[in-house]
Design a protein around this motif. Structure first.
Motif, PDB file in Angstrom:
ATOM      1  N   GLU A 104       0.813  -1.209   0.000  1.00 34.07           N
ATOM      2  CA  GLU A 104       0.000   0.000   0.000  1.00 34.07           C
ATOM      3  C   GLU A 104       0.846   1.257   0.000  1.00 34.07           C
ATOM      4  N   GLY A 107      -0.039   5.216   2.467  1.00 31.69           N
ATOM      5  CA  GLY A 107      -1.446   5.578   2.400  1.00 31.69           C
ATOM      6  C   GLY A 107      -1.672   6.880   1.650  1.00 31.69           C
ATOM      7  N   THR A 108      -2.944   7.220   1.484  1.00 33.57           N
ATOM      8  CA  THR A 108      -3.341   8.387   0.701  1.00 33.57           C
ATOM      9  C   THR A 108      -3.669   9.559   1.611  1.00 33.57           C
ATOM     10  N   GLY A 112      -5.268  13.701  -1.936  1.00 32.24           N
ATOM     11  CA  GLY A 112      -5.263  12.687  -2.979  1.00 32.24           C
ATOM     12  C   GLY A 112      -3.890  12.155  -3.321  1.00 32.24           C
ATOM     13  N   GLY A 113      -2.831  12.820  -2.870  1.00 30.12           N
ATOM     14  CA  GLY A 113      -1.474  12.325  -3.094  1.00 30.12           C
ATOM     15  C   GLY A 113      -1.087  11.306  -2.046  1.00 30.12           C
ATOM     16  N   ILE A 114       0.071  10.702  -2.210  1.00 32.22           N
ATOM     17  CA  ILE A 114       0.495   9.682  -1.246  1.00 32.22           C
ATOM     18  C   ILE A 114       1.299  10.323  -0.115  1.00 32.22           C
ATOM     19  N   TYR A 115       1.179   9.777   1.068  1.00 34.69           N
ATOM     20  CA  TYR A 115       2.104  10.127   2.141  1.00 34.69           C
ATOM     21  C   TYR A 115       3.494   9.600   1.785  1.00 34.69           C
ATOM     22  N   ARG A 117       5.565  11.265  -0.234  1.00 31.19           N
ATOM     23  CA  ARG A 117       5.883  11.648  -1.618  1.00 31.19           C
ATOM     24  C   ARG A 117       7.199  12.409  -1.741  1.00 31.19           C
ATOM     25  N   PRO A 125       3.980   4.339  -3.956  1.00 33.12           N
ATOM     26  CA  PRO A 125       2.560   4.506  -4.277  1.00 33.12           C
ATOM     27  C   PRO A 125       1.720   3.271  -4.002  1.00 33.12           C
ATOM     28  N   GLY A 127      -0.409  -0.221  -4.402  1.00 30.27           N
ATOM     29  CA  GLY A 127      -1.428  -0.576  -5.374  1.00 30.27           C
ATOM     30  C   GLY A 127      -1.190  -1.891  -6.090  1.00 30.27           C
ATOM     31  N   ASP A 332       7.701  15.837   3.054  1.00 32.50           N
ATOM     32  CA  ASP A 332       6.704  15.851   1.983  1.00 32.50           C
ATOM     33  C   ASP A 332       6.461  17.257   1.437  1.00 32.50           C
TER      34      ASP A 332
END
Length: 449
Positions: A104, A107-108, A112-115, A117, A125, A127, A332
């Motif tokens: 995962e 998380g998101t 809407g971006g990923i933690y 990043r 990312p 998925g 981030d």
């Protein structure tokens, strides 16, 4: 200075003798001999847990064969990884998860971006799902095709489980009583080594590390059960190098390192100017009232949300990693250009101190390894943890410090070393092919004797 003193004359009596401290010994020979089936020198790229947490479609490890091929093209002959022994062979009821592990990432976030990043190592990312046992074999197969050996470690009591969608992995290893964790690790490594042996890959194992950075992981002190398990594994697998790694070895008191390590796999970081910035912006703490402070806010991008607006990872993920909430927020949303500008401006007074600190730590580690007659490896180094897009470590100052560390390590008989912790497929430094090839040529061309 030493050479001048040794040749200085006094009248007609010939060269003056000014004490044994002025006579330099030859430290270039290896501190200890590695097993004969392994390369005479190791040029290591650090793939950590990213080889399975960044395997998304189009990601740096989506296909392991071209990743290994590129490493070989750049001159590397070794990869250091988290092999996740507790997940794969820990006997903790995780077999089904190991065969169908959902990645995962962190998380998101609300936007809407990923933690993660803006971080190194954590910008996953997710998925996708994978069978990690099969993937480990595919990595060894690819390594064999491209002439690479692999250093095996575990980051599981430090951060690896945080990337899973389910807390099951972390909860299972966290349920092991603190005093029993080294024993569980030892058993898991024994099973994993036998698994690789049955697959025909025993001679591709360059090293087995009980755990990465035991001093910065959710583990007892190494002397409290760790070295006992290292020694047990060494007895079970006497043809392999077995050890544990320190994130910050006791450079000023190396005699306090417990007995029984089969190699000196220690990390050499000199934070220097980076530490000055980290303290200024209070980025490594957690739960600081008033965070982010004014100094950090001045370095954030204009669109950075408030700390509340940034949100939080799932609660269990903070327990599964040693990285703090303030680090995730800060990295981030930092402006990499502002970060680098501050470091470049303030670096000059720290330069010589950082060079000397890298040198003195390498010398201390190598001298300890020579005393114990074991191979020495610098598995991580040289400056420290920086934002993903920050270029200080990839720039002139960082490369100069890295090259100084590499040359010092070679001059003191270190068997293997990373070029820099950020020289790997999941980092921007991977693009600097010329520097990596030049440094790897330097490492591998030096005679071991």
């Amino acid at each position: 200075m030493t050479e001048k003193l040794q040749t200085q004359t006094s009248g007609t009596d010939g060269p003056r003798y000014l004490g044994s401290g002025t006579v330099e010994g030859d430290t270039r020979s290896l501190t200890g001999a590695p097993p004969s089936h392994l390369p005479p020198r190791l040029a290591i790229t650090l793939w950590d847990f990213s080889w399975y947490t960044r395997a998304e479609a189009g990601g740096p490890y989506a296909d392991l064969d071209p990743a290994c091929a590129r490493a070989a093209e750049l001159g590397y002959n070794a990869i250091r990884i988290c092999a996740a022994p507790l997940l794969l062979f820990g006997g903790l009821g995780l077999d089904s998860l190991a065969e169908d592990l959902e990645i995962e990432g962190l998380g998101t976030a609300p936007d809407g971006g990923i933690y993660g990043r803006g971080t190194r190592w954590y910008d996953a990312p997710g998925g996708y799902r994978l069978n990690l046992r099969e993937r480990l074999l595919r990595l060894f197969d690819a390594a064999e095709r491209h002439g690479l050996v692999i250093l095996l470690a575990s980051w599981e009591y430090q951060q690896s489980p945080v990337f899973a969608a389910s807390p099951q992995w972390f909860e299972a290893i966290d349920a092991v009583p603190l005093a029993g964790r080294y024993r569980v690790l030892g058993d898991a490594w024994d099973r994993l080594v036998r698994f690789l042996t049955e697959a025909g890959h025993r001679e591709r194992i360059a090293m087995v590390e009980l755990h990465n950075e035991v001093d910065f992981s959710i583990l007892p002190a190494l002397a409290d059960g760790g070295t006992e398990q290292v020694q047990r594994l060494r007895q079970l697998h006497p043809d392999l190098l077995v050890t544990a790694s320190y994130g910050k070895p006791p450079h000023l008191a190396m005699h306090t390192v417990p007995e029984g390590l089969g190699a000196a796999q220690f990390h050499v970081y000199s934070y220097g100017v980076l530490d000055a910035l980290q303290q200024r912006i209070d980025i490594r703490s957690e739960g600081t009232e008033g965070f982010p402070n004014a100094a950090l806010r001045a370095l954030l991008r204009a669109e950075a949300p408030s700390l509340a607006g940034y949100g939080r990872l799932a609660a269990w993920k903070y327990r599964a990693t040693v990285v703090t909430d303030q680090m995730f927020y800060g990295y981030d949303w930092i402006d990499p250009a502002a970060w680098d500008t501050w470091l470049d401006k303030e670096y000059r007074p720290y330069r010589e101190v950082m060079r000397r600190e890298i040198e003195s730590r390498v010398v201390a580690v190598a001298a300890w390894a020579r005393w114990k007659d074991v191979p020495a490896v610098v598995g991580e180094g040289w400056i420290g943890y920086t934002p993903l897009r920050g270029g200080f470590e990839e720039g002139p100052a960082g490369l100069e410090l890295a090259e100084h560390g590499i040359r010092t390590a070679l001059a003191h008989g270190v068997w293997g070393m990373v070029l820099c912790s950020n020289a790997a497929p999941h980092h921007p430094m991977w693009a600097d092919a010329e520097w990596q090839q030049r440094m790897n040529d330097l490492i591998l061309s030096l005679p071991a004797g």
